[in-house]
Scaffold this active site. Structure first.
Site, PDB file in Angstrom:
ATOM      1  N   SER A  64       0.839  -1.196   0.000  1.00  0.00           N
ATOM      2  CA  SER A  64       0.000   0.000   0.000  1.00  0.00           C
ATOM      3  C   SER A  64       0.871   1.243   0.000  1.00  0.00           C
ATOM      4  CB  SER A  64      -0.919   0.013   1.227  1.00  0.00           C
ATOM      5  OG  SER A  64      -0.144   0.097   2.409  1.00  0.00           O
ATOM      6  N   GLU A 144      -8.547   3.466  -1.454  1.00  0.00           N
ATOM      7  CA  GLU A 144      -9.056   3.434  -0.084  1.00  0.00           C
ATOM      8  C   GLU A 144      -9.752   4.748   0.251  1.00  0.00           C
ATOM      9  OE1 GLU A 144      -6.072   2.575   2.883  1.00  0.00           O
ATOM     10  OE2 GLU A 144      -7.534   2.558   4.518  1.00  0.00           O
ATOM     11  N   GLU A 150      -9.040  13.386   6.532  1.00  0.00           N
ATOM     12  CA  GLU A 150      -7.800  12.967   5.864  1.00  0.00           C
ATOM     13  C   GLU A 150      -7.833  13.220   4.357  1.00  0.00           C
ATOM     14  OE1 GLU A 150      -6.272   9.103   7.155  1.00  0.00           O
ATOM     15  OE2 GLU A 150      -7.187   9.415   9.107  1.00  0.00           O
ATOM     16  N   ARG A 209      -8.214   3.092  16.242  1.00  0.00           N
ATOM     17  CA  ARG A 209      -7.019   2.531  15.617  1.00  0.00           C
ATOM     18  C   ARG A 209      -6.237   1.631  16.569  1.00  0.00           C
ATOM     19  NH1 ARG A 209      -7.065   2.591  10.154  1.00  0.00           N
ATOM     20  NH2 ARG A 209      -6.737   4.609   9.196  1.00  0.00           N
ATOM     21  N   GLU A 238      -5.122  -3.155  10.690  1.00  0.00           N
ATOM     22  CA  GLU A 238      -4.319  -1.927  10.657  1.00  0.00           C
ATOM     23  C   GLU A 238      -4.452  -1.265  12.024  1.00  0.00           C
ATOM     24  OE1 GLU A 238      -3.445   1.550   7.455  1.00  0.00           O
ATOM     25  OE2 GLU A 238      -5.530   1.167   7.885  1.00  0.00           O
TER      26      GLU A 238
END
Ligand code: MN
Length: 283
Positions: A64, A144, A150, A209, A238
């Site tokens: 990625s 993604e 973001e 996260r 992740e």
């Protein structure tokens, strides 16, 4: 059957011979089948070393990236295309069949306005040749969607599917991430059902996260929907435990989200495996 994997950032921000040699045996001990390699600087990866190390431990690689801020698809499609083509070469040499992430923009880049037709045209111009190059190597190219803080360009599965229709390459797909979905979608299961087979690679990430199962993600809904769509791709955890300051800043991670990586490997993986087994996604 689906495969369970881990983003390399659990161990280190950068794939080097030393960091890989420390991480890959541990990943194998935990039964991980896939490691996602960050390809922010693909030219620095020692490809033969990585291939040998992964093969010795029976782990498959995926890859990625996000685009560099000075080579945005929306501002310079040819430069963005070249970044992707170089990454596809290295990913293929590593043995990856998937390259995903924010392949259409840079982390944290926002124009301050809604996405424009001109921006989407430029992304199509950059990603169409990249998708074709990936297809020629038997690879999928993932986009993604990220939360609104973001990126302003792709926040939802639905927006991404519409852009994929314009890219028009069957190997270009939506790369969904439960952390972003939890912020942007009406429901995680609903978005998986909408994307169906066009979402062959998923990031499993808790609402903060941190350790999967310790936050507010509705994992039961997520796994039930994945079972319903017959998901048989890669489920890659992740969790941002080890981040260098520049990446932590781009992702707005200002505090530890897990005690250490073993919390993710012990409690988090067990939680996800239990649900994946219950829904018959893994055997
Ligand atoms: Mn992600």
């Amino acid at each position: 059957m689906a495969r369970i994997g881990m983003h390399f950032s659990l161990w280190s921000a950068t794939w080097t011979e030393a960091s890989a040699e420390a991480a890959v045996p541990e990943a194998a001990r935990y039964g991980l089948q896939v490691i996602e390699i960050p390809l922010l600087a693909p030219e620095r990866i020692a490809v033969a070393h990585a291939r040998d190390l992964l093969a010795a431990h029976g782990i498959a690689p995926s890859a990625s990236l996000c685009l560099p801020p000075d080579r945005l698809a929306t501002q310079d499609p040819a430069a963005a295309r070249d970044v992707l083509l170089a990454a596809i070469e290295v990913a293929h040499a590593l043995g990856c069949t998937f390259l995903g992430g924010v392949t259409y923009s840079a982390l944290g880049h926002r124009s301050g306005a809604p996405p424009t037709a001109k921006e989407y045209d430029a992304i199509v111009a950059a990603l169409q040749p990249a998708a074709r190059a990936a297809r020629a190597r038997g690879m999928l190219l993932g986009l993604e969607p990220c939360n609104r803080y973001e990126t302003h360009l792709l926040n939802t599965a639905s927006q991404t599917l519409a852009l994929l229709d314009r890219i028009g390459e069957a190997n270009a797909c939506v790369h969904l991430d439960t952390y972003h979905m939890n912020i942007e979608e009406k429901g995680i299961g609903a978005a998986f059902r909408l994307a169906g087979a066009r979402a062959p690679y998923i990031h499993l990430s808790e609402s903060d996260r941190g350790v999967p199962g310790s936050g507010t993600i509705d994992w039961e809904d997520a796994f039930a929907a994945l079972a319903e769509i017959g998901f048989s791709g890669d489920l890659v955890v992740e969790s941002f435990v080890t981040l260098p300051p520049e990446i932590a800043a781009a992702l707005c991670v200002w505090r530890p989200v897990a005690e250490d990586r073993y919390a993710v490997l012990d409690q988090g993986l067990a939680h996800l495996r239990r649900l994946a087994l219950k829904h018959r996604l893994i055997g």
